[in-house]
Design a protein around this motif. Structure first.
Motif, short mmCIF file in Angstrom:
data_model
loop_
_atom_site.label_atom_id
_atom_site.label_comp_id
_atom_site.label_asym_id
_atom_site.label_seq_id
_atom_site.Cartn_x
_atom_site.Cartn_y
_atom_site.Cartn_z
N GLN A 46 -28.85 20.31 51.76
CA GLN A 46 -30.07 19.47 51.85
C GLN A 46 -30.05 18.32 50.85
OE1 GLN A 46 -33.80 21.24 49.97
NE2 GLN A 46 -32.40 22.98 49.76
N PHE A 47 -29.20 18.41 49.80
CA PHE A 47 -29.26 17.40 48.74
C PHE A 47 -28.32 16.23 49.00
CE2 PHE A 47 -30.44 21.42 46.56
CZ PHE A 47 -31.73 21.05 46.16
N ASP A 48 -28.76 15.06 48.57
CA ASP A 48 -27.90 13.88 48.63
C ASP A 48 -27.72 13.35 47.21
OD1 ASP A 48 -26.48 11.67 49.38
OD2 ASP A 48 -28.21 10.54 50.09
N VAL A 49 -28.77 12.78 46.63
CA VAL A 49 -28.71 12.36 45.22
C VAL A 49 -29.82 13.11 44.48
CG1 VAL A 49 -28.90 10.43 43.60
CG2 VAL A 49 -27.82 10.08 45.84
N ILE A 50 -29.45 13.80 43.41
CA ILE A 50 -30.43 14.49 42.57
C ILE A 50 -30.57 13.68 41.28
CG2 ILE A 50 -30.83 16.53 41.12
CD1 ILE A 50 -29.56 18.27 43.24
N LEU A 51 -31.81 13.42 40.88
CA LEU A 51 -32.06 12.74 39.61
C LEU A 51 -32.80 13.71 38.71
CD1 LEU A 51 -32.41 10.23 37.75
CD2 LEU A 51 -34.47 9.69 39.06
N THR A 52 -32.35 13.85 37.47
CA THR A 52 -33.04 14.78 36.60
C THR A 52 -32.83 14.46 35.12
OG1 THR A 52 -33.54 17.13 36.26
CG2 THR A 52 -31.21 16.56 36.50
N GLU A 53 -33.61 15.11 34.27
CA GLU A 53 -33.51 14.87 32.83
C GLU A 53 -32.32 15.64 32.23
OE1 GLU A 53 -34.12 18.20 30.98
OE2 GLU A 53 -35.95 17.31 30.13
N ASN A 54 -32.13 15.42 30.93
CA ASN A 54 -30.91 15.87 30.27
C ASN A 54 -30.64 17.38 30.37
OD1 ASN A 54 -28.64 15.77 28.65
ND2 ASN A 54 -29.59 14.60 27.01
N LEU A 55 -31.55 18.20 29.91
CA LEU A 55 -31.29 19.65 29.87
C LEU A 55 -31.22 20.25 31.28
CD1 LEU A 55 -30.91 22.24 28.19
CD2 LEU A 55 -33.41 22.47 28.15
N PHE A 56 -32.15 19.84 32.15
CA PHE A 56 -32.10 20.38 33.52
C PHE A 56 -30.78 19.98 34.19
CE2 PHE A 56 -37.03 19.89 33.79
CZ PHE A 56 -37.19 20.96 32.92
N GLY A 57 -30.34 18.76 33.91
CA GLY A 57 -29.09 18.28 34.52
C GLY A 57 -27.89 19.05 34.00
N ASP A 58 -27.91 19.40 32.72
CA ASP A 58 -26.82 20.18 32.16
C ASP A 58 -26.72 21.52 32.90
OD1 ASP A 58 -24.85 20.99 30.23
OD2 ASP A 58 -26.39 22.26 29.32
N ILE A 59 -27.86 22.16 33.09
CA ILE A 59 -27.87 23.50 33.68
C ILE A 59 -27.52 23.45 35.17
CG2 ILE A 59 -29.31 25.52 34.16
CD1 ILE A 59 -30.91 24.68 31.56
N ILE A 60 -28.20 22.60 35.93
CA ILE A 60 -27.95 22.64 37.38
C ILE A 60 -26.57 22.08 37.74
CG2 ILE A 60 -30.40 22.70 38.07
CD1 ILE A 60 -30.02 19.78 39.01
N SER A 61 -25.98 21.24 36.86
CA SER A 61 -24.65 20.73 37.24
C SER A 61 -23.58 21.80 37.06
CB SER A 61 -24.31 19.43 36.52
OG SER A 61 -24.27 19.61 35.14
N ASP A 62 -23.72 22.67 36.07
CA ASP A 62 -22.77 23.79 35.99
C ASP A 62 -22.96 24.72 37.19
OD1 ASP A 62 -21.68 23.01 33.56
OD2 ASP A 62 -21.80 25.01 32.68
#
Ligand code: IPM
Ligand code: MG
Length: 373
Positions: free
Chosen positions: A235-251
């Motif tokens: 369902q995702f195309d481009v996800i935009l997020t802040e620093n800590l959330f991005g660290d977690i969801i990218s792993d």
């Protein structure tokens, strides 16, 4: 074209994976008549050992004077379990992000059919999974005020965002979502039901949305997003997020591909951009020639994109796909029949130079296979 690249090996497997990228970049330079120069600089544990500092000023100077930075990995176990360590390798990467104002970290998540069996998800859920995470990289809780009381019993980390910080990374994410190869969808991941900073993110992105009428915007709380990445990642195309959330969801997202070792990233900002694999320093594998160099090589491909060398970048990605579909993989992907880090680097470079014929000379390549079983 001439490009000067600052090379930071860093710790653990950083040197051996980065060396494979340099081989591949050299092959690209030769084939397309470019001239790349490399200048090594220290950061992280290796810099602490040599200079006592995680980020020597010389490293920042070199990076600022170059066209791009190619980065390996940072971190050493001797610091991980020592909460009292004053100097830590991670300060190096955080420091260079700040010094180069690398405010946007771009982490593409693509899946390869040849690796579907390694993914924790079922093959059916992996169909059409192709999204990109835009993580804000120089603000938020990572860089907020930190306190620890005199008794060492109460600690705090402040989280602050300004409209300006949100807008500059959001513009990049909106522009990216508009590209012809994307699907025109932007998902802001936040925790706006609880956090004031998240409510600001939502407000700013909502205000910006009318400037990008062909981008469909939706909003998702981070706890739900963590679940949706597993349940329905397509369902995702481009996800935009802040620093800590991005660290977690990218792993989290990177394991969908079947191996964390494959995931690349680009950090873009005001000065030279920096390119690094998502994986860490993997100290247990350091020096063994078994780590997967494809995360670094794919990061080098993102560097070529950044130099507007699109054909060059696409050729590197084609070479990487070719190795995977033909079973030329490292130990993380096939623990029995695996090839060495350096062999994968050679094969990708040879493919780039057009040296590998369609009918693969398997016997020759087999000789470069691991004999460890
Ligand atoms: C990353 C890493 C870093 C981070 C660490 C090494 C400080 O996890 O690049 O995702 O948290 O940003
Ligand atoms: Mg991380």
């Amino acid at each position: 074209m001439n490009k000067s690249i600052t090379v930071i090996y860093g710790d653990g497997i950083g040197p051996e994976v980065t060396q494979q990228s340099i081989k591949v970049l050299d092959a690209v330079a030769q084939k397309f008549d470019h001239h790349f120069t490399y200048d090594r600089a220290l950061l992280g544990g290796e810099a602490i050992d040599e200079t006592g500092m995680a980020l020597p000023p010389e490293t920042v100077e070199k990076a600022l004077a170059s066209d791009a930075v190619l980065f390996g990995a940072v971190g050493h176990p001797k610091y991980d379990n020592d909460p009292h360590a004053k100097v830590r390798p991670e300060q190096g990467i955080l420091g260079i992000r700040k010094a180069l104002q690398l405010f946007a970290n771009i982490r593409p998540i693509a899946t390869y059919k040849a690796l579907h069996h390694l993914s924790p998800l079922k093959a059916k859920q992996l169909e059409n999974v192709d999204f990109v995470i835009f993580r804000e990289l120089t603000g938020g809780i990572y860089f907020g005020e930190k306190t620890l009381n005199a008794e060492g019993t109460v600690a705090s980390d402040g989280c602050t965002y300004s409209q300006f910080e949100i807008e500059r990374v959001a513009h990049l994410a909106f522009q990216f979502a508009q590209k012809p190869q994307r699907r025109g969808k932007l998902t802001l991941v936040d925790k706006a039901n609880v956090l004031e900073t998240s409510r600001l993110w939502r407000k700013v992105v909502q205000q910006m949305a009318p400037q990008y009428p062909n981008v469909e915007v939706d909003y998702m709380f981070v706890d739900n997003a963590a679940m949706q990445i597993i349940l329905n990642p397509a369902q995702f195309d481009v996800i935009l997020t802040e620093n800590l959330f991005g660290d977690i969801i990218s792993d989290e997202a990177s394991v969908l591909t079947g191996s964390l070792g494959l995931a690349p990233s680009a950090s873009i900002g005001a000065a030279a951009a920096l390119f690094e694999p998502i994986h860490g320093s993997y100290p247990q594998a350091a020096g063994k020639d078994i780590a997967n160099p494809l995360g670094s090589i794919m990061s080098a491909a993102m560097m070529l994109d950044h130099f507007n060398m699109t054909a060059e970048a696409n050729l590197v990605r084609e070479a990487v796909s070719w190795t995977l579909t033909n079973g030329f993989v490292t130990k993380d992907i096939d623990p029995v029949n695996f090839y060495f880090t350096s062999t994968i680097g050679d094969l990708v470079s040879e493919y780039v130079q057009g040296k590998i014929p369609d009918a693969v000379n398997r016997e020759n390549i087999e000789l470069r296979k691991s004999t460890i079983i």
